[in-house]
Design an enzyme around this catalytic site. Structure first.
Site, PDB file in Angstrom:
ATOM      1  N   HIS A 106       0.811  -1.216   0.000  1.00 35.57           N
ATOM      2  CA  HIS A 106       0.000   0.000   0.000  1.00 35.57           C
ATOM      3  C   HIS A 106       0.848   1.271   0.000  1.00 35.57           C
ATOM      4  CE1 HIS A 106      -3.466  -2.471   0.448  1.00 35.57           C
ATOM      5  NE2 HIS A 106      -3.194  -2.834   1.692  1.00 35.57           N
ATOM      6  N   ASP A 110      -2.294 -11.078  -1.779  1.00 32.01           N
ATOM      7  CA  ASP A 110      -2.900 -10.540  -0.569  1.00 32.01           C
ATOM      8  C   ASP A 110      -4.363 -10.232  -0.894  1.00 32.01           C
ATOM      9  OD1 ASP A 110      -1.811  -8.877   2.129  1.00 32.01           O
ATOM     10  OD2 ASP A 110      -3.655  -8.080   1.249  1.00 32.01           O
ATOM     11  N   HIS A 143      -6.019  -7.686  -0.191  1.00 32.48           N
ATOM     12  CA  HIS A 143      -6.198  -6.264  -0.473  1.00 32.48           C
ATOM     13  C   HIS A 143      -5.410  -5.877  -1.727  1.00 32.48           C
ATOM     14  CE1 HIS A 143      -6.568  -6.740   3.987  1.00 32.48           C
ATOM     15  NE2 HIS A 143      -7.721  -6.182   3.697  1.00 32.48           N
ATOM     16  N   ASP A 174      -4.393 -13.563   4.262  1.00 28.40           N
ATOM     17  CA  ASP A 174      -5.705 -12.999   4.566  1.00 28.40           C
ATOM     18  C   ASP A 174      -6.863 -13.407   3.664  1.00 28.40           C
ATOM     19  OD1 ASP A 174      -4.403 -11.468   2.653  1.00 28.40           O
ATOM     20  OD2 ASP A 174      -4.437  -9.620   3.815  1.00 28.40           O
TER      21      ASP A 174
END
Length: 308
Positions: A117, A158, A160, A235
């Site tokens: 991110h 991931d 995200h 995740d």
């Protein structure tokens, strides 16, 4: 197989903070106990010059001296401290080291990393510096004697979307960013990468693996990497607090096998980082990561047999 860590550099967090910092030491302990063939080594810190390959020098300085703006710290989600800055550098350094070894041995790993991110001028979502971006640029700089620039594929699994990585490389044809992620999950404003596959809440093994197979096929049609950096987030697991997908243990293992086998079949070295994992039980996150290392170790042995 060489594995790089910085678990002794613990980021001090306030009581009740939702980031599971303890998972890294728990993972390291499990790897030592259960996979003795792994060679664990402490990571060196990334230098200012290395970080500046993917980040604005002013941002790098602000993290180093604590002058980073309050709104950026809120986006990152960590309070500033000297320990926070050092740990962020070490996490990048571990992925750099893993990439160097992967180019020699086929596979290597970072116990942490996957900080996708972070963009050039700011961090976000528990990510200070973008380890995959810095390592990609540094591996390219170190391969200047090649006839063409080193081509890197970032396979980000991931849950995200890897918005920071996509933003850093959006005009760079030498790095291909593939992200398979939850449609309705953070970040809520996605950054277009080279190949984004968004998945609905509740996505289960079969749907996920079908989407991954299609993405890997498209990657092969569009790009020929010399190095893969794999973000093996835990995740997507059904027990994750923040994931919203429903992959089982078997589904996660099948996901890992597909990525490692894709690289193995094409003779492409692969470095991997653990990325996210926020299990309702921290033991579940660590188990998912141990499973990834178990698969990776099997493929590392294949690479060693190939080179003999």
């Amino acid at each position: 197989m060489q594995v790089f860590y910085a678990t002794q550099f613990v980021l001090p967090l306030p009581a009740g903070h939702r980031f599971p910092m303890a998972k890294y030491q728990l993972l390291r302990d499990r790897l030592v106990q259960e996979l003795p063939e792994l060679r664990l080594m402490q990571a060196e810190a990334a230098s200012d010059g290395e970080l500046a390959l993917a980040h604005a020098p002013g941002y790098v300085r602000s993290i180093a001296d604590g002058s980073v703006a309050a709104e950026i710290l809120r986006e990152i989600g960590f309070p500033w401290s000297a320990g926070m800055a050092e740990r962020a550098r070490r996490s990048v350094g571990a992925t750099i080291a893993a990439c160097r070894i992967a180019l020699q041995e086929g596979i290597a790993a970072n116990i942490a990393g996957g900080t996708h991110h972070a963009s050039a001028e700011r961090g976000g979502g528990f990510c200070v510096f973008n380890d995959a971006a810095v390592a990609s640029r540094l591996m390219q700089a170190e391969s200047v004697r090649r006839q063409r620039a080193l081509r890197v594929a970032v396979i980000d699994l991931d849950v995200h979307q890897g918005n920071g990585t996509a933003r850093i490389f959006r005009k760079d044809p030498s790095v291909f960013t593939l992200s398979l992620h939850g449609r309705n999950n953070f970040p809520f404003r996605k950054e277009a990468g080279d190949l984004d596959v968004d998945l609905p809440d509740g996505c289960r093994d079969d749907e996920y693996l079908c989407a991954l197979d299609g993405a890997l096929q498209e990657l092969e049609h569009r790009f020929s990497p010399d190095l893969v950096i794999y973000l093996a987030g835990a995740d997507p697991h059904e027990g994750d607090r923040l994931g919203r997908l429903k992959l089982t243990w078997d589904g996660l293992e099948a996901r890992d096998r597909r990525v490692f086998d894709w690289a193995w079949q094409r003779g492409v070295p692969l470095a991997f980082a653990m990325a996210g994992g926020y299990g309702r039980r921290i033991e579940d996150t660590v188990q998912a990561q141990v499973n990834t290392f178990t698969v990776a170790s099997q493929y590392w042995r294949r690479w060693q047999n190939r080179s003999r």
